[in-house]
Design an enzyme around this catalytic site. Structure first.
Site, PDB file in Angstrom:
ATOM      1  N   ASP A 161       0.876  -1.164   0.000  1.00 56.44           N
ATOM      2  CA  ASP A 161       0.000   0.000   0.000  1.00 56.44           C
ATOM      3  C   ASP A 161       0.920   1.223   0.000  1.00 56.44           C
ATOM      4  O   ASP A 161       2.124   1.111   0.243  1.00 56.44           O
ATOM      5  CB  ASP A 161      -0.942  -0.012   1.208  1.00 56.44           C
ATOM      6  N   TRP A 162       0.363   2.382  -0.283  1.00 57.07           N
ATOM      7  CA  TRP A 162       1.192   3.577  -0.511  1.00 57.07           C
ATOM      8  C   TRP A 162       1.909   4.016   0.770  1.00 57.07           C
ATOM      9  O   TRP A 162       1.277   4.545   1.675  1.00 57.07           O
ATOM     10  CB  TRP A 162       0.329   4.667  -1.127  1.00 57.07           C
TER      11      TRP A 162
END
Ligand SMILES: *[C@@H]1O[C@H](CO)[C@@H](O)[C@H](O)[C@H]1NC(C)=O
Ligand SMILES: *[C@@H]1O[C@H](CO)[C@@H](O)[C@H](O)[C@H]1NC(C)=O
Ligand SMILES: *[C@@H]1O[C@H](CO)[C@@H](O)[C@H](O)[C@H]1NC(C)=O
Ligand SMILES: *[C@@H]1O[C@H](CO)[C@@H](O)[C@H](O)[C@H]1NC(C)=O
Ligand SMILES: *[C@@H]1O[C@H](CO)[C@@H](O)[C@H](O)[C@H]1NC(C)=O
Ligand SMILES: *[C@@H]1O[C@H](CO)[C@@H](O)[C@H](O)[C@H]1NC(C)=O
Length: 729
Positions: free
Chosen positions: A263-264
């Site tokens: 995920d970012w």
């Protein structure tokens, strides 16, 4: 070896490891001309084998936040040539782009209980992502709603793993049929926003397998191209550097062959993450926008120092390249034309086609009718004056893009907030939709003021029928709206309860329309003036039209609740936790299973929803066959539409396991949407296989077919069981 023998060989290995739990190890159900994983790996090998270490690392490394056209891009390789891959949000449509469709949210798609509509939704999204040159759609979210207050639960498919598995599968197949890689997320135990980057989810292995992993297993079977690991820790270790959940479970046990991306900003190390099975760091940076990275030169260095093997890096790039080739993105893939961080720079590329029609159909197919006393709905000609009351009926005061990522929390609610959004190209509000459908002689009065209760009462008492609109919103952690990302309470926003009570004093023909991200408390539920309650969820750009289709009877409602609406917030098995360890102590009793096990009566149960017609069920039968390692159980039931209008029914099959299996009282294992004309009868079959009838055995760490007497229940909801029949395995 030829492709065929290799594939067969692979299947045999997997079958023995998985104890017959994998339906199609090679994930070829997507059809539509995509390659098998083996074919894709052959192509990937022929190019990756010619890459330098740095080139392979480049495929696994994001180029940095706000540095490229998409929310994430990998580095391209030159000689051998491999393109920079574009990764873009969201699960419901293209984020940060113009001229795109903003359709129904995941939770609303789930409430259609309609496989083909969910497939079509995946297909149209896939078409749009492809047409804008996006390689990875960052969706669907297949995480299960653990707490009803969980801020992002609306992006996923509700509280039941079987439902999430089916909805996830259909969405993935739809997206990937267009050559776009679907990315399931957020693996795993990322089920609340509070402390999401620090807390650790503690889930025992049986619960992990039977509940939280279930939709991921179905996604892998459906051939999903990518998996995103979440922000949270799992058992103390960050999900994106957790050897057990990435290597042991996802890659070995489930046999996932595509890449795992972070995920970012969810990568926390170089060596640990790489060795634990992370294949791609996104958007590249250590902290979003810092220009540093755990992969890139750090990963190359780790290989030179012998801390990460070059084989591991080769495996990363093979997984990424194979996913790309599997979707045949090497053939005529459109070039990227969106421009995430400089929207005005993007050329106009229209991709919406007739998708508005699908969004409207899906919106009405997803409306759940919770109450309909005196058959007040559909609205007939006897109502000459309608009062429309509440800000949720009208436009968003700040404008369609007035707040970042749909975080206004005002006006009509047709989407939650956060990265799981797309910009509305337009929004048909309820008042627009209702007015567009009304006959000329009907008079409409309205107020969007939730606080002027006297005005609301005046309008209500002057009208034949009053439609009160209220909402409850939630969203992703990085935006806080009125103190919420996870919902702080389960009540309606903007004075909703008081508005409803005021109108119910002034009128005895009240219809409520509640747009919500999840269950809400209904303190006014006993009030007899409230004749109907309509629950359309988050319907996207066509919201008002889809609602009008139901209110005026153009579409007979058939939506079902994908979660339990309880009487009290305390009735739920799990709540948002503020502890650093989030212990999943409810174990298998997630959602309705807890209400069943503890004998707590909900207000509206999982699977509930009314129709404008009536269905009767009869003639249940069951045949159970066991043929070596394969078990097949088929249940049939006959359904009659005994009312006077055509409509669709959603019969649901629940299974009670033998007591020795230690399962919750009953588990959803089938549903079907069947359209039946008034007076007609249809027979519906449900088929259950080993996957549906097994439990995760903690001792052998394998799935094991339960043995003994089962019961299959078929009904119109989880608590409206119309027929039950036992069978023995
Ligand atoms: C495309 O999007 C832009 C920006 O939202 C808008 O101004 C324009 O009208 C759209 N074009 C079409 C044909 O919808
Ligand atoms: C490599 O990672 C370390 C943290 O482990 C970081 O401090 C450093 O800046 C990174 N190097 C690059 C080139 O990003
Ligand atoms: C965005 O694009 C416009 C038009 O090409 C350009 O003038 C501007 O500098 C760009 N802005 C950024 C932040 O890149
Ligand atoms: C619940 O939260 C909403 C949104 O923050 C707020 O408008 C409402 O007043 C709260 N209700 C209660 C009963 O606390
Ligand atoms: C509830 O319903 C009754 C009868 O329909 C009505 O008189 C009463 O004022 C309503 N409102 C509340 C808040 O009880
Ligand atoms: C978790 O969240 C709560 C509420 O926001 C906060 O008070 C607490 O400090 C957080 N704990 C950790 C470990 O981040």
């Amino acid at each position: 070896m030829t492709f065929l023998t290799r594939s067969t060989f692979f299947f045999l290995i997997l079958s023995s490891v998985f104890n017959a739990l994998v339906i199609s190890s090679d994930g070829d159900s997507s059809g539509d001309g995509s390659l098998t994983w083996d074919q894709a790996y052959d192509k990937a090998k022929s190019i990756v084998s010619r890459m330098s270490l740095e080139q392979k690392v480049g495929l696994a490394t994001g180029m940095g936040w706000e540095k490229t056209l998409c929310v994430g891009n990998t580095y391209a390789s030159i000689d051998p040539d491999f393109p920079s891959l574009c990764l873009q949000d969201s699960p419901l449509g293209i984020r940060f782009a113009d001229n795109v469709t903003a359709g129904v949210s995941g939770i609303t798609a789930a409430s259609s209980f309609d496989r083909s509509a969910i497939r079509q939704r995946g297909e149209y999204m896939g078409k749009e992502f492809r047409a804008k040159g996006v390689h990875f759609q960052l969706g669907p979210s297949i995480d299960i709603m653990r707490s009803p207050q969980s801020g992002r639960a609306w992006e996923g498919f509700g509280e039941d793993p079987w439902l999430a598995g089916v909805a996830g599968r259909e969405t993935i197949i739809g997206i990937q049929s267009q050559g776009v890689i679907a990315t399931v997320k957020h693996y795993i135990g990322n089920n609340q926003e509070t402390n999401r980057t620090t807390s650790s989810s503690i889930i025992d292995k049986r619960t992990l397998h039977e509940v939280w992993l279930w939709p991921y297993a179905r996604a892998v079977e459906a051939g999903v191209g990518a998996v995103m690991c979440g922000y949270n820790r799992f058992d103390g270790i960050y999900a994106c550097e957790n050897d057990y959940i990435l290597n042991t479970v996802l890659k070995n046990e489930l046999g996932f062959r595509g890449p795992v991306m972070s995920d970012w900003g969810a990568t926390h190390s170089t060596i640990k993450a790489a060795n634990a099975g992370l294949d791609m760091t996104m958007p590249g940076d250590i902290l979003m926008g810092d220009g540093l990275t755990f992969f890139g030169p750090n990963l190359t260095k780790a290989v030179h120092e012998g801390k990460v093997s070059e084989e591991r890096v080769t495996d990363m790039s093979l997984r990424i390249a194979a996913s790309h080739f599997k979707m045949m993105q090497d053939k005529n893939y459109p070039k990227t034309t969106l421009n995430t961080f400089n929207r005005t720079d993007a050329p106009v590329v229209l991709v919406q086609d007739d998708h508005d029609r699908l969004v409207r159909e899906m919106g009405s197919a997803s409306v759940v009718l919770l109450r309909n006393e005196d058959e007040i709905l559909p609205l007939g000609n006897d109502f000459k004056k309608i009062a429309i009351i509440g800000s949720n009926a009208g436009p968003i005061p700040e404008g369609l893009q007035g707040c970042p990522d749909q975080s206004c929390g005002n006006g009509h609610l047709a989407m939650g907030w956060g990265s799981g959004t797309a910009d509305f190209p337009y929004l048909v509000t309820p008042i627009d939709g209702i007015k567009a459908r009304m006959e000329d002689e009907i008079n409409v009065v309205h107020t969007f003021d939730d606080y002027d209760l006297d005005r609301a009462k005046d309008l209500a008492s002057s009208a034949d029928v009053s439609i009160v609109f209220a909402m409850a919103d939630s969203g992703e952690e990085y935006i806080v709206v009125d103190g919420n990302n996870d919902r702080m309470n389960m009540s309606l926003w903007h004075n909703g309860d008081k508005l409803i009570e005021a109108v119910s004093e002034a009128s005895d023909n009240v219809i409520l329309v509640i747009n919500s991200v999840g269950p809400v408390l209904m303190p006014w539920i006993e009030n007899k003036s409230i004749k109907a309650i309509v629950w359309p969820g988050l319907a996207g750009q066509e919201s008002g039209n889809a609602l009008a289709d139901i209110l005026f009877g153009d579409v007979n409602p058939s939506g079902r609740l994908p979660y339990t609406i309880a009487k009290n917030a305390e009735d739920y098995p799990a709540h948002i936790s503020t502890h650093s360890e989030v212990v999943y102590s409810e174990k298998l009793l997630v959602g309705y299973k807890y209400f069943d096990a503890k004998d707590i009566k909900p207000l509206f149960e999982f699977g509930y929803g009314l129709s404008y017609t009536k269905f009767e069920y009869d003639d249940i039968s069951v045949v159970a066959e066991r043929n070596g390692a394969n078990t097949k159980v088929v249940t049939s039931i006959t359904i009659n539409n005994v009312g006077s209008v055509d409509g669709a029914e959603i019969p649901q099959a629940y299974i009670t396991f033998p007591p020795s299996a230690g399962e919750p009282p009953k588990l959803l294992r089938g549903f079907e949407k069947v359209y039946i004309k008034a007076g007609d009868t249809k027979t519906v079959n449900f088929e259950f296989t080993d996957v549906d009838l097994s439990t995760w055995d903690e001792e052998s760490e394998k799935w094991k077919l339960a043995e003994g007497q089962f019961t299959v229940h078929v009904g119109a909801s989880s608590r409206d069981i119309r027929a039950s029949i036992p069978f023995t395995i």
